[in-house]
Design an enzyme around this catalytic site. Sequence first.
Site, PDB file in Angstrom:
ATOM      1  N   LYS A   1       0.854  -1.193   0.000  1.00 56.87           N
ATOM      2  CA  LYS A   1       0.000   0.000   0.000  1.00 56.87           C
ATOM      3  C   LYS A   1       0.880   1.230   0.000  1.00 56.87           C
ATOM      4  O   LYS A   1       1.990   1.192   0.522  1.00 56.87           O
ATOM      5  CB  LYS A   1      -0.884   0.025   1.256  1.00 56.87           C
ATOM      6  CG  LYS A   1      -2.119   0.871   1.100  1.00 56.87           C
ATOM      7  CD  LYS A   1      -3.198   0.110   0.378  1.00 56.87           C
ATOM      8  CE  LYS A   1      -4.491   0.859   0.275  1.00 56.87           C
ATOM      9  NZ  LYS A   1      -5.586  -0.050  -0.075  1.00 56.87           N
TER      10      LYS A   1
HETATM   11  N1  GLU Z   1      -7.287   0.055  -3.356  1.00 54.24           N
HETATM   12  C1  GLU Z   1      -8.049  -1.132  -3.621  1.00 54.24           C
HETATM   13  C2  GLU Z   1      -8.128  -2.010  -2.386  1.00 54.24           C
HETATM   14  O1  GLU Z   1      -7.962  -1.540  -1.273  1.00 54.24           O
HETATM   15  C3  GLU Z   1      -7.579  -1.872  -4.857  1.00 54.24           C
HETATM   16  C4  GLU Z   1      -6.184  -2.375  -4.804  1.00 54.24           C
HETATM   17  C5  GLU Z   1      -5.708  -2.980  -6.118  1.00 54.24           C
HETATM   18  O2  GLU Z   1      -6.487  -3.124  -7.034  1.00 54.24           O
HETATM   19  O3  GLU Z   1      -4.523  -3.297  -6.163  1.00 54.24           O
HETATM   20  O4  GLU Z   1      -8.420  -3.168  -2.459  1.00 54.24           O
END
Ligand code: GLU
Length: 423
Positions: free
Chosen positions: A113
């Site tokens: 993240k």
């Molecule tokens: N931000 C989204 C989540 O928290 C998508 C993450 C992604 O597609 O890599 O799942």
Amino acid sequence: MATTLLSLAQETNPWLAAAARFDNAADKLNLDDGMRKVLKAPAREITVNIPVMLDDGRIEVFTGYRVQHSIARGPGKGGIRFAPDVTIDEVRALASWMTWKCAVVNIPFGGAKGGVICQPNLLSDGELERITRRYTAEIIEFLGPERDVPAPDVNTNERTMAWIMDTYSMHVRHTTTAVVTGKPLDLGGSQGRPEATGRGCMIMAVQALKKLGIDTAGARVVVQGLGNVGGMASKLMANMGFKIIAVAEYDGAVFNKDGLDIAALMEHRRETGSIREFAGAQDMDRQEALFLECEVLLPAATENVIHSENAHRLRCKVLVEGANGPTTPPADEILREKGIFVIPDILANAGGVTVSYFEWVQDRQGFFWNVELVNQRLEEIMVSSFDAVVAYADKHSVDNRTAAYMLALDRVAFAIKLRGIYA
Ligand code: GLU
């Protein structure tokens, strides 16, 4: 009991929350100490302080993070958020949730993240672009289709992903679409990606009601957050005959016992800047909306909205966690006592990363699927993951969240065992 020992501030620290969920599942799995340490600690944490020229010629320094929690099952995967209250603890927690999320739906990614501390609504497009590009350049050696693949998250979107893809491509001297997902369709994006998280939430709500023997036709839904996740899920659920009786946003909530016209509500917000004073509804307190009697409650905004001080007031039958981390660990216990059927975030909102996986696959193959195929494959993965979590919960007499964590930890631990420890 945890509820009385933790202050609300501790309870709402996302990294402590992630640790509490992790420990609970690790205890139940009887994981040995060494494996616990490996699974718990983020593999890599990067902090960058990036200088950016603002439109008025001043230089500002922004702090950004990228945490790669695990790469045991594949490259790091997870969004990047832009917000004023981003902290390293939050990014750490979100990175670990991505590891468990990808493992629950059994796609070949680890978890990561990113976050940049900034106030996007006060920045121009040019400033946002410069922040995005410089942040990307600073962490570039840790990114790549086989290393770490970012995606949109809070306050970032397909335009942000296009800038990241371009910056990365300029550095490596060739276009590399698979370095990010959630891109525009014309730059290697996937059909169905923008609505994937909301679609996944809708599929989870349908499965849960089916399991409980409740008709979806006319089932009452309360949604918190009319953004990408909540907005899309509401539209899809309304199309399926659910009744969206209330929507809460950061500045208010609206209610109509006969169901809101979601498309009209979105149009009203576009015109006025708020969901309040919508002709087809009455205004109500944004907090109180969460406590309305309903079949499905869908928190799809931020973390920590359901906690030890308000969980007892919930009157839903099913809680579909569209946001990441909307419920604190002490609240879990209260929901369990109340018999609320919880679809935990790492399952409920996994539709987004699942279609991100499809996007990454399509980019690497250079062969693109139509929306029907994307949606069909998404449904297959979401339904089979729901079935696996619910069956695991039944078999081990644990709640759905614990089951999802146990399943995920077990899968990641198995991958680590197979790979062995490199020394
Ligand atoms: N931000 C989204 C989540 O928290 C998508 C993450 C992604 O597609 O890599 O799942």
